[in-house]
Design a protein around this motif. Structure first.
Motif, PDB file in Angstrom:
ATOM      1  N   PRO B   6      18.618 -54.924  42.334  1.00 38.73           N
ATOM      2  CA  PRO B   6      17.996 -56.457  42.681  1.00 38.73           C
ATOM      3  C   PRO B   6      16.429 -56.622  42.905  1.00 38.73           C
ATOM      4  CG  PRO B   6      19.609 -55.959  44.203  1.00 38.73           C
ATOM      5  CD  PRO B   6      19.450 -55.197  42.743  1.00 38.73           C
ATOM      6  N   THR B 136      19.188 -59.716  50.408  1.00 40.07           N
ATOM      7  CA  THR B 136      19.613 -58.761  49.185  1.00 40.07           C
ATOM      8  C   THR B 136      20.598 -57.514  49.389  1.00 40.07           C
ATOM      9  OG1 THR B 136      17.436 -58.801  49.070  1.00 40.07           O
ATOM     10  CG2 THR B 136      18.213 -57.451  47.343  1.00 40.07           C
ATOM     11  N   SER B 167      12.959 -60.560  48.530  1.00 43.37           N
ATOM     12  CA  SER B 167      13.818 -61.425  47.323  1.00 43.37           C
ATOM     13  C   SER B 167      14.311 -62.373  46.915  1.00 43.37           C
ATOM     14  CB  SER B 167      14.845 -60.203  47.445  1.00 43.37           C
ATOM     15  OG  SER B 167      15.904 -60.764  47.982  1.00 43.37           O
ATOM     16  N   LYS B 190       9.659 -58.064  42.868  1.00 47.27           N
ATOM     17  CA  LYS B 190      10.825 -59.075  42.663  1.00 47.27           C
ATOM     18  C   LYS B 190      10.265 -60.009  41.686  1.00 47.27           C
ATOM     19  CE  LYS B 190      12.977 -56.106  45.814  1.00 47.27           C
ATOM     20  NZ  LYS B 190      14.300 -55.990  46.300  1.00 47.27           N
ATOM     21  N   THR B 294      19.050 -65.150  43.396  1.00 48.33           N
ATOM     22  CA  THR B 294      18.584 -63.794  42.898  1.00 48.33           C
ATOM     23  C   THR B 294      19.192 -62.645  42.567  1.00 48.33           C
ATOM     24  OG1 THR B 294      17.619 -63.140  45.326  1.00 48.33           O
ATOM     25  CG2 THR B 294      16.303 -64.314  43.666  1.00 48.33           C
ATOM     26  N   VAL B 295      20.323 -62.475  44.059  1.00 48.37           N
ATOM     27  CA  VAL B 295      21.310 -61.715  43.714  1.00 48.37           C
ATOM     28  C   VAL B 295      22.638 -61.913  43.429  1.00 48.37           C
ATOM     29  CG1 VAL B 295      21.706 -59.597  45.099  1.00 48.37           C
ATOM     30  CG2 VAL B 295      19.359 -60.137  44.843  1.00 48.37           C
ATOM     31  N   ARG B 334      25.707 -54.862  43.088  1.00 45.75           N
ATOM     32  CA  ARG B 334      24.532 -56.815  42.452  1.00 45.75           C
ATOM     33  C   ARG B 334      24.044 -55.874  41.595  1.00 45.75           C
ATOM     34  NH1 ARG B 334      20.825 -54.908  47.693  1.00 45.75           N
ATOM     35  NH2 ARG B 334      21.066 -52.430  46.208  1.00 45.75           N
ATOM     36  N   GLY B 336      20.775 -57.958  39.448  1.00 52.07           N
ATOM     37  CA  GLY B 336      20.008 -58.756  40.229  1.00 52.07           C
ATOM     38  C   GLY B 336      19.703 -59.956  38.621  1.00 52.07           C
TER      39      GLY B 336
END
Lengths: 359, 359
Positions: B6, B136, B167, B190, B294-295, B334, B336
């Motif tokens: 991320p 995030t 993020s 990011k 986004t994550v 995680r 990203g």
């Protein structure tokens, strides 16, 4: 363009190239290896066995970080200043609540180590001494060996010594450990031939003890966190990775050339610049006995418009020089000669100056 | 390598290329033109008419800067948190002497705007509300529109709203002016597809009035100086020029794609990622009603070693994912999916995961 301001400085082709490498995970093994290599090489340039921390910020950010980690509100600080950056260092400490005493010297002259010593001897409760090694605004290199000796002579309960080495480290002799400099701060974008965006800070054991106790507010600047992460090959916050690629390559180049050779080259080019300026009939601003080997400040001839001169040099000759700052605006211009620089680069500057002055 | 942590995120080829341009004078006309272009384009991405400042630091540095400019020691601050970055924001404010009240929500769930509103209604003397738009650490996108509405409903003497959009900005809808966000902070590395090293901060008129009066110590972070220099096309301190080259190119690419299209792409890829994860028999960590685009945080299957899983993905498949942070270490990993990302990139991640889980 022949970029000869006192930083940021031009970058060697291989450094520019290195910056285009793909971004990597800043928590992964490849990054850890890079951080370790860069830190080890920086120790050589700082001539220190101490920790060297890498922060994502300009050099001024590094100075703010060092201040925030070394002072508590109310601490007495002695700031020796003979120029804009000496004044700035004092202002940073003041903004963090320190009680700052200024020890001012005329701009264009050096900080007097003897005067500093006398002051420290009569007033024994300073916690921190601030000094700029190379005063970029005036082209003066202070005698840091003598200044550090003045501080060290006070014995074990002496104040800490914080050195702004932004425009000196890696070009002018600076012996962090031998001279006993507790905190030394520089930026990536001057003598180190790397892009701007990184501040580099070395800290002695005495400085670490102060950092453990300092009460100035800090989070991003917290050196304790930076050290903790450095031990696992990381930085606490996402670092400027591309700038680090550039710095790693630049440090490799510096290692090939050798630090002593680099310092000798700067000494040679500094002298070459000053002789060239005088041969043009121009006058140096700084006391020649303390002339900087990275920046030369030149008086603007009587009746000449400094901005016009700089614009002409840039537009007609592709030569970019720096102007005067603060009270020196319009009165001097400055030639940067640090990092990726040779006699030929300065020859180009002198030749352009000759034409513009005649024209 | 398929870098899918991320952030920092992979860079488009033309952004990488842009970073190798020669360094220029940060006090010259070429730099001023670049700063103006970047600032104008950032305003579009922030959807604001406010000032947008560019600082050389990571996103956390930008958050520290915003805090230092908005609070004075003793100010009451309400920090809504449902994860590591919410906690960090509270810790920054605390380190600057604010009296911070935490409003905690379970990690993996969203900040509840109604609870926030109730708290603000009964306790009317908060000066500042802190919130992370996209958490995030857990893969949750908070409903910032509702949170901002809760703050705005308090009328003219409402607290300021500081948003950590590190993020989210440029990937998840964020309407700075329409929603009344007083300070919005993001990083270059990011969704903006630029290298790490720059923090970007927008400030409303109300925020500026607070910044004029705030008494937290600051020098490098002083927004008043940043605004003064921005007006002449400069930054107070040497900026990360190469990172700015990259950011300018990335913003041009974003402008070509169009912000609405970019947000739609992230929505599509977010859904694609979550569906793919579930199809592999894995479980999402976050409340799906507030899943981040986004994550994506994924629970590590019972009995599986998270570090081993990530190492295998990296070494055998060239896929780099992020681990869990703080109390989630070893429990989640995680993915990203922001900035320079397509369905194909995520397909590669899912395919590698499928192989490693089977193997």
């Amino acid at each position: 363009m022949n970029l000869r301001i006192p930083g940021p400085t031009p970058l060697p082709p291989s450094v520019l190239e290195a910056m285009s490498r793909p971004i990597i995970n800043h928590r992964g093994p490849e990054f850890a290896a890079m951080l370790r290599e860069v830190t080890a090489r920086l120790r050589e340039v700082f001539r220190t066995e101490n920790d060297v921390l890498i922060l994502t910020s300009s050099g001024t950010g590094g100075l703010e970080a060092a201040t925030a980690n070394l002072v508590s509100p109310g601490d007495k600080v002695l700031a020796a200043s003979a120029g804009l950056f000496g004044d700035r260092l004092a202002a940073i400490a003041e903004s963090f609540g320190a009680k700052v005493t200024k020890l001012d010297f005329p701009w264009g002259r050096a900080v007097d180590a003897t005067a500093l010593r006398r002051r420290l001897e009569v007033e024994r409760d300073f916690k921190l001494v601030l000094v700029v090694h190379n005063e970029t605004s005036t082209g003066v290199a202070n005698d840091l060996a003598a200044i550090a000796e003045a501080v060290r002579s006070l014995g074990d309960d002496r104040p800490l010594l914080l050195v702004d080495a932004v425009s000196s480290l890696g070009a002018i002799e600076l012996r962090t450990d031998e001279w006993g400099c507790d905190a030394v701060v520089t930026g990536s974008q001057k003598a180190l031939m790397a892009p701007p965006g990184l501040a580099l800070v070395s800290l002695s054991e005495r400085a670490w003890r102060a950092a453990e106790k300092a009460r100035a507010p800090r989070f991003y600047w917290d050196f304790r966190k930076a050290r903790e992460y450095a031990q696992k090959g990381q930085t606490p916050f996402t670092p400027a990775i591309a700038a680090l690629y550039g710095l790693r390559e630049a440090l490799r180049l510096m290692s090939e050339e050798g630090l002593d050779n680099i310092i000798a080259r700067h000494r040679r080019i500094g002298r070459y610049t000053r002789e060239g300026i005088k041969a043009l009939g121009l006058r140096l601003f700084a006391d020649e006995a303390h002339a900087s080997d990275t920046v030369t400040a030149v008086r603007v001839p009587e009746g000449m418009d400094a901005d016009g001169l700089l614009a002409k040099l840039r537009e007609e000759h592709g030569v970019v020089l720096g102007g005067g700052q603060g009270p020196l605006r319009g009165k001097i211009f400055r030639i940067g000669h640090m990092g990726y620089v040779s006699e030929e680069d300065i020859e180009g500057v002198l030749e352009a100056l000759r034409k513009v002055l005649k024209g």
